[in-house]
Design a protein around this motif. Structure first.
Motif, PDB file in Angstrom:
ATOM      1  N   PHE A  68       3.785   4.513 -15.234  1.00 58.70           N
ATOM      2  CA  PHE A  68       2.988   5.769 -14.799  1.00 58.70           C
ATOM      3  C   PHE A  68       3.094   6.871 -15.705  1.00 58.70           C
ATOM      4  CE2 PHE A  68       2.165   4.127 -10.116  1.00 58.70           C
ATOM      5  CZ  PHE A  68       1.093   3.341 -10.696  1.00 58.70           C
ATOM      6  N   HIS A  69       3.662   6.700 -16.774  1.00 58.89           N
ATOM      7  CA  HIS A  69       3.950   7.727 -17.808  1.00 58.89           C
ATOM      8  C   HIS A  69       2.832   8.919 -18.056  1.00 58.89           C
ATOM      9  CE1 HIS A  69       2.491   4.734 -20.700  1.00 58.89           C
ATOM     10  NE2 HIS A  69       2.145   5.805 -21.320  1.00 58.89           N
ATOM     11  N   HIS A  70       1.615   7.913 -18.152  1.00 56.92           N
ATOM     12  CA  HIS A  70       0.280   8.853 -18.456  1.00 56.92           C
ATOM     13  C   HIS A  70      -0.122   9.722 -17.315  1.00 56.92           C
ATOM     14  CE1 HIS A  70      -0.779   5.508 -16.274  1.00 56.92           C
ATOM     15  NE2 HIS A  70      -2.112   5.818 -15.946  1.00 56.92           N
ATOM     16  N   LEU A  71       0.214   9.218 -16.070  1.00 56.15           N
ATOM     17  CA  LEU A  71       0.067  10.246 -14.869  1.00 56.15           C
ATOM     18  C   LEU A  71       0.895  11.385 -14.788  1.00 56.15           C
ATOM     19  CD1 LEU A  71      -0.325   7.335 -11.972  1.00 56.15           C
ATOM     20  CD2 LEU A  71      -1.947   8.377 -13.877  1.00 56.15           C
ATOM     21  N   ALA A  72       2.291  11.323 -15.452  1.00 52.71           N
ATOM     22  CA  ALA A  72       2.956  12.586 -15.655  1.00 52.71           C
ATOM     23  C   ALA A  72       2.678  13.432 -16.763  1.00 52.71           C
ATOM     24  CB  ALA A  72       4.444  11.930 -15.943  1.00 52.71           C
ATOM     25  N   GLN A  73       1.897  12.821 -17.828  1.00 55.25           N
ATOM     26  CA  GLN A  73       1.469  13.685 -19.070  1.00 55.25           C
ATOM     27  C   GLN A  73       0.244  14.323 -18.617  1.00 55.25           C
ATOM     28  OE1 GLN A  73       1.908  10.767 -22.276  1.00 55.25           O
ATOM     29  NE2 GLN A  73       2.745  12.163 -23.465  1.00 55.25           N
ATOM     30  N   TYR A  74      -0.693  13.615 -17.856  1.00 53.28           N
ATOM     31  CA  TYR A  74      -1.988  14.188 -17.785  1.00 53.28           C
ATOM     32  C   TYR A  74      -2.479  14.439 -16.410  1.00 53.28           C
ATOM     33  CZ  TYR A  74      -2.008  12.264 -22.593  1.00 53.28           C
ATOM     34  OH  TYR A  74      -1.729  12.012 -24.039  1.00 53.28           O
ATOM     35  N   PRO A  75      -2.329  15.701 -15.906  1.00 49.13           N
ATOM     36  CA  PRO A  75      -2.764  16.063 -14.632  1.00 49.13           C
ATOM     37  C   PRO A  75      -4.248  15.414 -14.166  1.00 49.13           C
ATOM     38  CG  PRO A  75      -2.146  18.030 -15.605  1.00 49.13           C
ATOM     39  CD  PRO A  75      -2.223  16.779 -16.746  1.00 49.13           C
ATOM     40  N   ASN A 112       0.766  -1.196   0.034  1.00 51.12           N
ATOM     41  CA  ASN A 112      -0.084   0.083   0.011  1.00 51.12           C
ATOM     42  C   ASN A 112       0.784   1.451  -0.066  1.00 51.12           C
ATOM     43  OD1 ASN A 112      -2.608   1.595   0.212  1.00 51.12           O
ATOM     44  ND2 ASN A 112      -1.898   1.827   2.367  1.00 51.12           N
ATOM     45  N   VAL A 113       1.922   1.423   0.937  1.00 50.08           N
ATOM     46  CA  VAL A 113       2.877   2.453   1.074  1.00 50.08           C
ATOM     47  C   VAL A 113       3.539   2.862  -0.340  1.00 50.08           C
ATOM     48  CG1 VAL A 113       4.780   3.416   1.981  1.00 50.08           C
ATOM     49  CG2 VAL A 113       2.946   2.244   3.407  1.00 50.08           C
ATOM     50  N   ASN A 114       4.013   1.610  -1.134  1.00 56.07           N
ATOM     51  CA  ASN A 114       4.749   1.553  -2.424  1.00 56.07           C
ATOM     52  C   ASN A 114       3.567   2.184  -3.342  1.00 56.07           C
ATOM     53  OD1 ASN A 114       7.773   0.380  -2.387  1.00 56.07           O
ATOM     54  ND2 ASN A 114       6.780  -0.136  -0.590  1.00 56.07           N
ATOM     55  N   LEU A 115       2.426   1.655  -3.370  1.00 55.60           N
ATOM     56  CA  LEU A 115       1.743   2.223  -4.481  1.00 55.60           C
ATOM     57  C   LEU A 115       1.561   3.609  -4.217  1.00 55.60           C
ATOM     58  CD1 LEU A 115      -0.438   1.969  -6.694  1.00 55.60           C
ATOM     59  CD2 LEU A 115      -2.358   1.045  -4.956  1.00 55.60           C
ATOM     60  N   CYS A 116       1.215   4.162  -3.010  1.00 52.95           N
ATOM     61  CA  CYS A 116       1.169   5.496  -2.742  1.00 52.95           C
ATOM     62  C   CYS A 116       2.235   6.368  -3.188  1.00 52.95           C
ATOM     63  CB  CYS A 116       0.906   5.884  -1.302  1.00 52.95           C
ATOM     64  SG  CYS A 116       0.669   7.596  -0.696  1.00 52.95           S
ATOM     65  N   PHE A 117       3.368   5.811  -2.971  1.00 53.19           N
ATOM     66  CA  PHE A 117       4.738   6.673  -3.238  1.00 53.19           C
ATOM     67  C   PHE A 117       5.082   6.580  -4.720  1.00 53.19           C
ATOM     68  CE2 PHE A 117       9.153   6.126  -4.711  1.00 53.19           C
ATOM     69  CZ  PHE A 117       9.699   7.200  -4.086  1.00 53.19           C
ATOM     70  N   TYR A 118       4.400   5.624  -5.503  1.00 55.66           N
ATOM     71  CA  TYR A 118       4.706   5.624  -6.994  1.00 55.66           C
ATOM     72  C   TYR A 118       3.808   6.761  -7.417  1.00 55.66           C
ATOM     73  CZ  TYR A 118       7.908   1.519  -6.473  1.00 55.66           C
ATOM     74  OH  TYR A 118       8.763   0.730  -6.337  1.00 55.66           O
ATOM     75  N   ARG A 140       5.715   7.926 -11.070  1.00 60.17           N
ATOM     76  CA  ARG A 140       6.779   7.119 -11.651  1.00 60.17           C
ATOM     77  C   ARG A 140       6.753   5.603 -11.131  1.00 60.17           C
ATOM     78  NH1 ARG A 140      10.472   7.587 -15.596  1.00 60.17           N
ATOM     79  NH2 ARG A 140      11.885   5.774 -15.590  1.00 60.17           N
ATOM     80  N   LEU A 141       6.642   4.507 -12.085  1.00 59.87           N
ATOM     81  CA  LEU A 141       6.924   3.206 -11.726  1.00 59.87           C
ATOM     82  C   LEU A 141       7.738   2.243 -12.833  1.00 59.87           C
ATOM     83  CD1 LEU A 141       6.264   0.610  -9.983  1.00 59.87           C
ATOM     84  CD2 LEU A 141       3.984   0.527 -11.194  1.00 59.87           C
ATOM     85  N   ASP A 142       8.725   2.201 -12.410  1.00 59.49           N
ATOM     86  CA  ASP A 142       9.631   1.664 -13.271  1.00 59.49           C
ATOM     87  C   ASP A 142       9.309   0.171 -13.805  1.00 59.49           C
ATOM     88  OD1 ASP A 142      11.334   3.766 -13.619  1.00 59.49           O
ATOM     89  OD2 ASP A 142      12.717   3.089 -12.195  1.00 59.49           O
TER      90      ASP A 142
END
Length: 338
Positions: free
Chosen positions: A318-325, A277-283, A288-290
């Motif tokens: 998670f590139h789409h999260l970085a691209q689209y607010p 859960n914590v890692n999901l929140c961090f990413y 970014r999730l490699d």
């Protein structure tokens, strides 16, 4: 499923021994069903990758599609005819596709792979999938399973999907043709995540390497390890939300590769769920999730990766999260729901 695929492999060898179709090798189980954590047991699909080798007189050459997206590596499988004149001189029956007259080839030999499963010089995914389905249907009556089970073919354009049922049990199986990259555990396969992919495009797949990673971890883990239960729990929990199953699998694989194996014992179950859960929140916050396999410098050395996969920059899942607010806001909202 494994027994059925082994029986099919034996008959594939018999049926195709004198042909110029691809040589089909033993099936490799991939995906959640074979890794042991299927999120929905009621509709499990048993996916198997069938490695294909070139028939005699042919060779396969993998060509990277440079025009494709940087995040998704796609290949084309170029089929090339090879000289077999030396084989013919040794008394073997194969006529050389390169140096024998076309009339003699048409009269005395089956067509080459270029004339059956290719579009131009490239192996065609859809033609190959249809050929797989024809083989499965034709060979089924000869298999011992046919006495007690019923075969039903299912529609699919880029794979061979079918189910077998005996009235009380049903198993759904998907056969994915693939070509190995050298002697590594990375393949190009018919499976794709894109909505539309050209019929001569074979996406690179890391499913075999990932399945081997789970087996690698299981050999080291304590007998009461609950790493698969943790993954199954989270993938079930987020069904209906925007987080893909592959996202959760990737997060857990990163944790399996970094936490001590003893931290996955039964008594740490709630702590393990908290770590995921914590890692999901961090990413999500980092957007970014490699990718777990590509560019992973700490990947187990006994699992073979091509050099270009080892040294590549890992794609950001998670590139789409970085691209689209707006997509990032939606993902954070869904995380709160989760």
């Amino acid at each position: 499923t494994t027994d059925l695929m082994d029986n099919y492999t034996i008959y594939f060898g018999h049926v195709l021994s004198d042909s110029f179709y691809p040589v089909l090798q033993r099936a490799i189980g991939v995906g959640s069903a074979f890794e042991g954590w299927s999120p929905r047991e009621q509709d499990v699909v048993y996916r198997v990758l069938i490695p294909m080798a070139p028939p005699r007189g042919h060779s396969f050459h993998l060509e990277l599609d440079a025009a494709g997206q940087r995040r998704e590596r796609n290949f084309r499988v170029r089929v090339q005819l090879e000289c077999t004149c030396t084989s013919e001189q040794r008394g073997e029956k194969t006529l050389c596709f390169l140096h024998q007259p076309e009339e003699e080839l048409r009269r005395n030999q089956q067509p080459s792979l270029l004339d059956t499963l290719c579009t131009g010089s490239y192996l065609d995914v859809q033609k190959t999938a249809r050929w797989f389905c024809q083989l499965v249907r034709a060979i089924w009556p000869a298999l011992p399973q046919s006495h007690n089970w019923h075969l039903v073919m299912l529609p699919s354009r880029r794979s061979c999907q079918f189910k077998v049922t005996n009235g009380s049990e049903t198993f759904r199986i998907e056969m994915l043709p693939g070509v190995r990259r050298g002697d590594s555990d990375v393949f190009v396969s018919s499976q794709t995540r894109a909505a539309y992919t050209q019929s001569t495009t074979w996406p690179e797949t890391y499913a075999v390497a990932e399945a081997k990673f789970f087996r690698h971890f299981a050999r080291q883990a304590p007998p009461d390890s609950l790493h698969l239960k943790c993954l199954q729990f989270f993938t079930r929990l987020q069904l209906g939300l925007g987080f893909s199953t592959y996202t959760m699998k990737t997060i857990v694989m990163h944790l399996l590769n970094t936490l001590p194996v003893s931290r996955w014992r039964r008594r740490y179950f709630l702590r393990c769920l908290g770590n995921i859960n914590v890692n999901l929140c961090f990413y999500l916050e980092e957007k970014r999730l490699d990718h777990f396999v590509i560019g992973n410098k700490s990947f187990p050395p006994e699992i073979s990766l091509p050099l270009d996969v080892k040294s590549a920059e890992p794609p950001n899942l998670f590139h789409h999260l970085a691209q689209y607010p707006a997509a990032h806001c939606q993902a954070m909202s869904e995380y709160q729901d989760l």
